[in-house]
Design a protein around this motif. Structure first.
Motif, mmCIF file in Angstrom:
data_model
loop_
_atom_site.group_PDB
_atom_site.id
_atom_site.type_symbol
_atom_site.label_atom_id
_atom_site.label_comp_id
_atom_site.label_asym_id
_atom_site.label_seq_id
_atom_site.Cartn_x
_atom_site.Cartn_y
_atom_site.Cartn_z
ATOM 1 N N PHE A 284 4.448 -16.657 -1.048
ATOM 2 C CA PHE A 284 4.123 -15.789 -0.212
ATOM 3 C C PHE A 284 4.448 -14.492 0.206
ATOM 4 N N LEU A 285 4.590 -13.582 1.283
ATOM 5 C CA LEU A 285 5.175 -12.442 1.592
ATOM 6 C C LEU A 285 6.688 -12.159 1.674
ATOM 7 N N LEU A 286 6.933 -11.541 1.327
ATOM 8 C CA LEU A 286 8.678 -11.080 0.929
ATOM 9 C C LEU A 286 8.627 -9.627 1.907
ATOM 10 N N PRO A 287 9.522 -9.563 2.960
ATOM 11 C CA PRO A 287 9.787 -8.760 3.646
ATOM 12 C C PRO A 287 9.156 -7.375 3.386
ATOM 13 N N THR A 288 8.906 -6.323 4.181
ATOM 14 C CA THR A 288 8.231 -4.877 3.038
ATOM 15 C C THR A 288 9.749 -4.379 3.524
ATOM 16 N N ILE A 289 10.069 -3.563 2.092
ATOM 17 C CA ILE A 289 10.811 -2.391 2.041
ATOM 18 C C ILE A 289 10.337 -1.236 1.717
ATOM 19 N N GLN A 290 12.141 -0.034 2.329
ATOM 20 C CA GLN A 290 11.866 1.184 2.471
ATOM 21 C C GLN A 290 13.007 1.518 1.172
ATOM 22 N N PHE A 291 11.818 2.307 0.156
ATOM 23 C CA PHE A 291 13.048 2.760 -1.178
ATOM 24 C C PHE A 291 12.774 4.351 -1.343
ATOM 25 N N THR A 292 14.341 4.665 -1.855
ATOM 26 C CA THR A 292 13.867 6.443 -2.396
ATOM 27 C C THR A 292 14.808 6.617 -3.501
ATOM 28 N N THR A 293 16.016 7.270 -4.007
ATOM 29 C CA THR A 293 16.821 7.043 -5.045
ATOM 30 C C THR A 293 17.586 6.517 -4.518
ATOM 31 N N THR A 294 17.655 5.851 -3.376
ATOM 32 C CA THR A 294 18.777 4.498 -3.104
ATOM 33 C C THR A 294 17.689 3.328 -2.834
ATOM 34 N N PRO A 295 18.329 2.458 -3.713
ATOM 35 C CA PRO A 295 16.946 1.354 -4.871
ATOM 36 C C PRO A 295 17.390 0.270 -2.653
ATOM 37 N N ALA A 296 16.332 -0.640 -2.984
ATOM 38 C CA ALA A 296 15.688 -1.353 -1.838
ATOM 39 C C ALA A 296 15.305 -2.317 -3.184
ATOM 40 N N GLY A 297 15.558 -4.083 -2.577
ATOM 41 C CA GLY A 297 14.415 -5.324 -2.912
ATOM 42 C C GLY A 297 15.096 -6.665 -2.746
ATOM 43 N N TYR A 298 14.953 -7.731 -3.549
ATOM 44 C CA TYR A 298 15.398 -8.752 -2.961
ATOM 45 C C TYR A 298 16.224 -9.468 -4.228
ATOM 46 N N THR A 299 16.197 -10.835 -3.063
ATOM 47 C CA THR A 299 17.273 -11.600 -4.059
ATOM 48 C C THR A 299 17.359 -12.341 -3.448
ATOM 49 N N ASN A 300 18.242 -13.622 -4.290
ATOM 50 C CA ASN A 300 18.062 -15.027 -3.646
ATOM 51 C C ASN A 300 16.317 -14.997 -4.623
ATOM 52 N N LEU A 301 15.869 -15.080 -6.254
ATOM 53 C CA LEU A 301 14.883 -15.392 -6.951
ATOM 54 C C LEU A 301 14.616 -16.214 -7.702
ATOM 55 N N GLY A 302 15.702 -16.725 -7.608
ATOM 56 C CA GLY A 302 15.976 -17.733 -8.585
ATOM 57 C C GLY A 302 14.816 -19.030 -9.103
ATOM 58 N N ASN A 303 14.444 -19.806 -7.536
ATOM 59 C CA ASN A 303 13.087 -20.758 -7.725
ATOM 60 C C ASN A 303 11.433 -19.498 -8.182
ATOM 61 N N PHE A 304 11.572 -18.878 -8.343
ATOM 62 C CA PHE A 304 9.876 -17.967 -8.417
ATOM 63 C C PHE A 304 9.875 -17.044 -10.274
ATOM 64 N N SER A 305 9.354 -17.236 -10.521
ATOM 65 C CA SER A 305 9.472 -16.402 -11.689
ATOM 66 C C SER A 305 7.883 -14.870 -11.620
ATOM 67 N N GLU A 306 6.727 -15.279 -10.718
ATOM 68 C CA GLU A 306 5.642 -13.882 -10.457
ATOM 69 C C GLU A 306 5.494 -13.842 -8.929
ATOM 70 N N PHE A 307 5.441 -12.167 -9.445
ATOM 71 C CA PHE A 307 5.007 -11.581 -7.865
ATOM 72 C C PHE A 307 4.389 -10.485 -8.101
ATOM 73 N N LEU A 308 3.609 -10.191 -7.124
ATOM 74 C CA LEU A 308 3.096 -8.943 -7.398
ATOM 75 C C LEU A 308 3.129 -7.940 -5.855
ATOM 76 N N ILE A 309 3.839 -6.752 -6.429
ATOM 77 C CA ILE A 309 4.440 -6.023 -5.827
ATOM 78 C C ILE A 309 3.165 -4.858 -4.843
ATOM 79 N N TYR A 310 2.954 -5.154 -4.430
ATOM 80 C CA TYR A 310 2.490 -3.524 -3.930
ATOM 81 C C TYR A 310 3.158 -2.631 -2.913
ATOM 82 N N GLY A 311 2.473 -1.354 -3.310
ATOM 83 C CA GLY A 311 3.487 -0.227 -2.217
ATOM 84 C C GLY A 311 2.604 0.847 -1.936
#
Lengths: 170, 107
Positions: free
Chosen positions: A51-78
Motif C-alpha cells: 500500500f501507499l504511504l503518505p507523501t513527504i517533503q524533506f530537505t536538510t531536515t529529515p522526513a520519513g515513516y515509523t511503525n514499519l515493523g511489519n514490512f520489509s520492502e519499499f519502492l520509494i519514488y520522488g
C-alpha cells in the motif's frame, strides 16, 4: 455492504446441524471482511501485498515513516527540484525515538528517482546516480534489532518530495 | 533534529519538528527554483516595455551580451540576472516577478 455475522461455537460443535443460515455465513463473512463491514475483523497490515504511504517533503531536515515493523520492502519514488548535494537515508529501531547516522545514497541534481529498499536486509536497488568517489550504493547499514522506520534527507537545496509504496511484509 | 515522521499504519504525524522557515528562507527557496527560457523572459520584458533596457544592460559587458544572446536558460541566481538589478535596472522584487510571470508562459 455485506453484513458480518459471527459464527457461534454452538453452530459448529459436534452434531450441530448444517443449516442454511450457517452456510450463508460461510459465504458472506469473507465478503464482509474484504469489504471492511462493521464488526468484521480487520485485515492485518502484514497480510497486505502493498500500500501507499503518505507523501513527504524533506530537505536538510529529515522526513520519513515509523511503525514499519511489519514490512520489509519499499519502492520509494520522488522528485529532486535541483542540486541537492547528497541524497541520504537514516534508520530507527525504536519508532523514531532515536535515529542512526545518515548514509549517503547518491548525489544528483534535478530529476525523479525510484529506489527499492529492504529494511530487513539493507539491500538498496536502482539508485539513479553513482555516489561521487564511491560508486553505486547497493546496501545500507541497518541498526541492531528490528528496523521500523526510515527518513530521507539531503545535504543542501530546496525541498524534495517522495512517496513510498510498501511492497513486502515480514 | 528529528524532523518529520509519519506512522505508516495510521497515517498520523508522529512528530513534526521541522523548523518554520522565515520569509527570507522561503524567498530564497523560491528563487532557487526560478528558471525560464530566453523566449519566456523576452516576452515578459516586451510586454512591460523593458526589453530594450535589458538589452542595453547586457550590451555593456561582452560576456553578458553573449549570454543574453545565446543562453538556453536564465537562472534567477546568476550573475547575468543579478546585473539587471541596480539604479538603472530592476529591483530584486521586480526581477522575482519577472521570473514568476515568465515561468508561467506556455507556447
Amino acid at each position: 455492504m455485506t453484513d458480518y455475522v459471527e459464527i457461534l461455537d454452538t453452530q459448529i460443535e459436534p452434531d450441530a446441524p448444517l443449516t442454511a443460515v450457517l452456510a450463508g455465513q460461510w459465504r458472506d463473512n469473507p465478503i464482509a471482511i474484504a469489504e471492511g463491514s462493521p464488526g468484521a475483523p480487520k485485515v492485518a497490515s502484514r497480510a497486505l501485498q502493498g500500500f501507499l504511504l503518505p507523501t513527504i517533503q524533506f530537505t536538510t531536515t529529515p522526513a520519513g515513516y515509523t511503525n514499519l515493523g511489519n514490512f520489509s520492502e519499499f519502492l520509494i519514488y520522488g522528485l529532486l527540484p535541483g542540486a541537492v548535494g547528497e541524497m541520504r537515508i537514516r534508520f530507527t529501531n525504536n519508532n523514531g525515538s532515536t535515529w542512526g547516522a545518515a548514509q549517503a545514497l547518491f548525489d544528483l541534481g534535478f530529476g525523479p528517482f525510484f529506489i527499492r529498499l529492504n529494511i530487513v536486509t539493507g539491500q538498496v536497488r536502482n539508485v539513479p546516480r553513482l555516489l561521487t568517489g564511491v560508486g553505486e550504493i547497493t546496501s545500507v547499514a541497518l541498526p541492531s534489532g528490528t528496523t521500523n522506520g526510515f527518513q530521507l534527507l539531503t545535504t543542501s537545496g530546496a525541498a524534495s518530495q517522495a512517496c513510498a509504496i510498501v511492497t513486502g511484509g515480514r | 533534529m528529528r524532523g518529520l515522521a509519519i506512522d505508516a499504519i495510521t497515517g498520523e504525524v508522529v512528530y513534526d519538528e521541522r523548523p518554520i522557515p522565515t520569509a527570507e528562507e522561503t524567498l530564497a527557496a523560491e528563487r532557487a527554483t526560478m528558471i525560464c527560457s530566453p523566449a519566456q523572459m523576452r516576452i515578459v520584458l516586451h510586454r512591460i516595455g523593458r526589453l530594450s533596457d535589458v538589452q542595453t544592460i547586457a550590451d555593456s559587458d561582452p560576456e553578458a551580451s553573449i549570454i543574453w544572446e545565446y543562453a538556453t536558460k536564465f537562472v534567477r541566481n546568476s550573475p547575468l540576472i543579478n546585473a539587471m538589478a541596480g539604479p538603472n535596472g530592476f529591483t530584486d522584487a521586480e526581477i522575482d516577478d519577472l521570473f514568476r510571470e515568465a515561468m508561467g508562459l506556455d507556447f
